[in-house]
Design an enzyme around this catalytic site. Structure first.
Site, mmCIF file in Angstrom:
data_model
loop_
_atom_site.group_PDB
_atom_site.id
_atom_site.type_symbol
_atom_site.label_atom_id
_atom_site.label_comp_id
_atom_site.label_asym_id
_atom_site.label_seq_id
_atom_site.Cartn_x
_atom_site.Cartn_y
_atom_site.Cartn_z
ATOM 1 N N GLU A 158 1.995 -0.277 -4.760
ATOM 2 C CA GLU A 158 1.038 0.727 -5.230
ATOM 3 C C GLU A 158 1.824 2.028 -5.327
ATOM 4 O OE1 GLU A 158 -3.194 2.817 -4.050
ATOM 5 O OE2 GLU A 158 -1.707 2.374 -2.528
ATOM 6 N N ASP A 202 0.834 -1.205 0.000
ATOM 7 C CA ASP A 202 0.000 0.000 0.000
ATOM 8 C C ASP A 202 0.871 1.259 0.000
ATOM 9 O OD1 ASP A 202 -2.867 0.858 0.407
ATOM 10 O OD2 ASP A 202 -1.969 1.880 2.116
HETATM 11 C C1 NOJ Z 1 -4.436 2.931 -0.842
HETATM 12 C C2 NOJ Z 1 -5.524 1.924 -0.686
HETATM 13 O O1 NOJ Z 1 -5.686 1.225 -1.895
HETATM 14 C C3 NOJ Z 1 -6.760 2.685 -0.276
HETATM 15 O O2 NOJ Z 1 -7.906 1.878 -0.297
HETATM 16 C C4 NOJ Z 1 -6.513 3.265 1.079
HETATM 17 O O3 NOJ Z 1 -7.589 4.126 1.416
HETATM 18 C C5 NOJ Z 1 -5.220 4.087 1.128
HETATM 19 N N1 NOJ Z 1 -4.145 3.462 0.430
HETATM 20 C C6 NOJ Z 1 -4.770 4.273 2.550
HETATM 21 O O4 NOJ Z 1 -4.285 3.056 3.049
#
Ligand code: NOJ
Ligand code: CA
Length: 600
Positions: free
Chosen positions: A301, A247
């Protein structure tokens, strides 16, 4: 297929399908590696050949009637995924959490969220995944924890607590006019509206939270924090998980000095926060101390990372991550948080740029949906009754024949659509509610405009429950209601119906996955867009040695007689979404939303 390549691929497959619940016992040598043997310049790896399927556990399948998806529910549907043909499941967070951001706020990294079950349910799910020769990657959410994590509870208790430096604390700027006596330490905005700093009365200092107030950012500059993260990674790897989706990983190292953002930087805070001074050091350390000891895959990500910066994170000679998600394609239809119309040549140009920028050392991903984005067919296709099915199949054709490991999101294989939201109360997402307060309740944006945009863009579109059958609550739960409403179109769009219909999006996706598995050219082959400027046709080749594949897709609803560039006459039709048999001609008569795959 050349015999050497066939041998290499079967060797890779052999090692990638070892049955049983074999743990990922630490082994310095990656068994899937065949040193010195390359395919089209690429080192063959199981995760390059895999198709990944994302599960959002809250919305996948409820086993006990409480209206919330759970691990036993997932286990009950593993045969469905196995039959679809996917290789890897990415499970969105399943950890103990107070759910301020649906599990992306973790209270205990070693405990399963009670609503999802217990550790025994996780172990059982993993065992069945392995029995079906699939793999599991889990979400690593370590830019921040929950404010209810014991580290933060300690950290906020006093300035000299041993956990104080696990998070990022700063004194405010004195301001007698402010209710707390202070202003935040700098002008950082939170992604979820308002300041990224929260005043904490216990010690009269502010803590940093890039996301919700209940998601304090961890201090990665503290070696103890890194040690904790590496330990929890090992905890799950030793159980046998096959890797991580990480993440918002590019924002773990905070900008030096935490100075104010300029007006320009404030337009894209994600970019300003990303790629901090020690990001690469920390990823390299993580790889050296943890990842390199297991045969696993990682996908970051990559918020705030440009395509040009991508190789610095994924080049296999740097030993950081295997892949990242780049959002250029997903964001082609939006401007910040606002929906905008998009043109096919822009999307095509992004894929060409990917092929140009990422060489044989930097493996790519391909995806257009996930739990943070609206539904694939509603966003990039046409979800009207006349075109939903062809259009969902066309998009599946593209995702499963492009360069990079494909990531499908749950329900894409059924052509699930956006939800008809009416009022703000229909939404669950904290991001949507916070922005409503910050923008609508302050009269910066009208309620009507805000909701009209949210209907297109909201993450909740993707979070409505999976539509399993035509029974009440779409077979998602036996209870009277679900945590987020089921899309009312479930009586027409559901898995049971699609499994019984050979012409469904489900079966077409199944064929595409099988085709990708048996076609190295679709995995390791070169990509070439044959007609980059054409406004409605996307025609590209995937080439590996003597194997040539042509993918042609008509993104428009109108039929067209399309002459292939260079007079190409593809001889063999491999797959078509509208039942065409046309082959051996250079002028293709394509119906609206038609997609075909040829071999030539
Ligand atoms: C990215 C995640 O995919 C999302 O769902 C989340 O709200 C934020 N990061 C914070 O963790
Ligand atoms: Ca449940």
């Amino acid at each position: 297929m050349r015999p050497v390549r066939a041998f290499l691929i079967s060797l890779v497959l052999l090692f990638s399908t070892v049955p049983g619940v074999a743990q990922n016992s630490p082994s310095p040598a990656n068994p899937a590696r065949v040193e010195g043997k390359l395919i089209n310049g690429y080192e063959p790896m199981w995760w390059k050949e895999a198709v990944v399927y994302q599960i959002y556990p809250r919305s996948f399948k409820d086993s006990n009637g409480d209206g919330i998806g759970d691990l036993k529910g997932i286990t009950s549907k593993l045969d469905y995924l196995h039959q679809l043909g996917v290789d890897v499941i990415w499970l969105s967070p399943h950890f103990d959490s107070p759910n301020a951001d649906n599990g992306y706020d973790i209270r205990d990294y070693r405990k399963v969220m009670t609503e999802f079950g217990a550790m025994a349910d996780f172990d059982q799910m993993l065992a069945v995944i392995k029995k079906r020769h699939m793999r599991l990657i889990i979400d690593l959410v370590v830019n921040h924890s929950s404010d209810e994590h014991k580290w933060f509870v300690e950290s906020r208790s006093s300035k000299d607590n041993p956990y104080r430096d696990y998070y990022i604390w700063r004194p405010g700027k004195p301001n007698p006019a402010s209710p707390t006596g202070f202003d935040p330490p700098n002008n950082y905005p939170s992604f979820f509206s308002g300041s990224a700093w929260q005043f904490d009365p216990a010690t009269s200092e502010y803590y940093l939270h890039y996301f919700a107030v209940k998601q304090p950012d961890l201090n990665w500059d503290n070696p103890k924090v890194r040690g904790e993260v590496f330990d929890l990674m090992k905890f799950w790897l030793d159980k046998g998980v096959d890797g991580f989706r990480m993440d918002v990983i590019p924002i773990i190292s905070k900008p030096a000095g935490l100075r104010d953002l300029t007006a320009d930087e404030l337009k894209n805070p994600g970019k300003a926060y990303a790629n901090g001074p020690h990001m690469h050091d920390y990823l390299e350390e993580m790889n050296r101390r943890v990842l390199s000891k297991y045969d696993v895959m990682t996908v970051g990500e990559a918020m705030g990372i440009s395509l040009e910066q991508t190789p610095q994170m994924v080049d296999d000679r740097r030993h950081e991550l295997n892949m990242i998600f780049n959002f250029d394609a997903v964001r082609v239809n939006r401007d910040g948080r606002l929906w905008k119309s998009w043109a096919l040549p822009d999307l095509k140009a992004i894929y060409t740029k990917h092929a140009e920028e990422l060489d044989v050392h930097s493996w790519d991903t391909v995806f257009l949906s996930n739990h943070d984005n609206p539904r694939l067919v509603s966003s990039f296709g046409d979800d009207s009754p006349a075109f939903r099915v062809p259009s969902a199949k066309l998009l599946a054709t593209m995702l499963l024949t492009l360069r990079g490991t494909p990531f499908l999101y749950q329900g894409d294989e059924l052509g699930m659509t956006n939800y008809p939201f009416k009022t703000i109360d229909d939404f669950n997402d904290i991001e949507a509610h916070n922005a409503y307060k910050a923008e609508v309740l302050t009269h910066k944006v009208s309620e009507e405009d805000y909701l009209a945009n949210l209907r297109h863009m909201s993450r909740d579109n993707a979070r409505t429950p999976m539509q399993w059958d035509a029974s009440p609550q779409a077979g998602f739960t036996t209870g009277p209601s679900s945590w987020l409403a089921v899309n009312p179109n479930y009586t027409q769009i559901n898995a049971a119906q699609e499994i019984s219909d050979p012409a469904s999006v489900y079966h077409y996706t199944q064929h595409l996955i099988a085709l990708r598995h048996k076609t190295p050219a679709l995995v390791y082959g070169d990509f070439k867009d044959l007609d980059p400027r054409h406004p409605t046709i996307f025609a590209y080749t995937r080439t590996l040695g003597a194997d040539h594949y042509l993918v042609v897709m008509n993104f428009s609803a109108n039929s067209i007689a399309y002459s292939l560039p260079g007079g190409l006459q593809p001889a063999k039709l491999v797959l078509a979404n509208l039942g065409s048999t046309e082959a051996g001609t250079s002028t293709l008569h394509l119906q609206g939303r038609e997609a075909r795959v040829y071999k030539f």
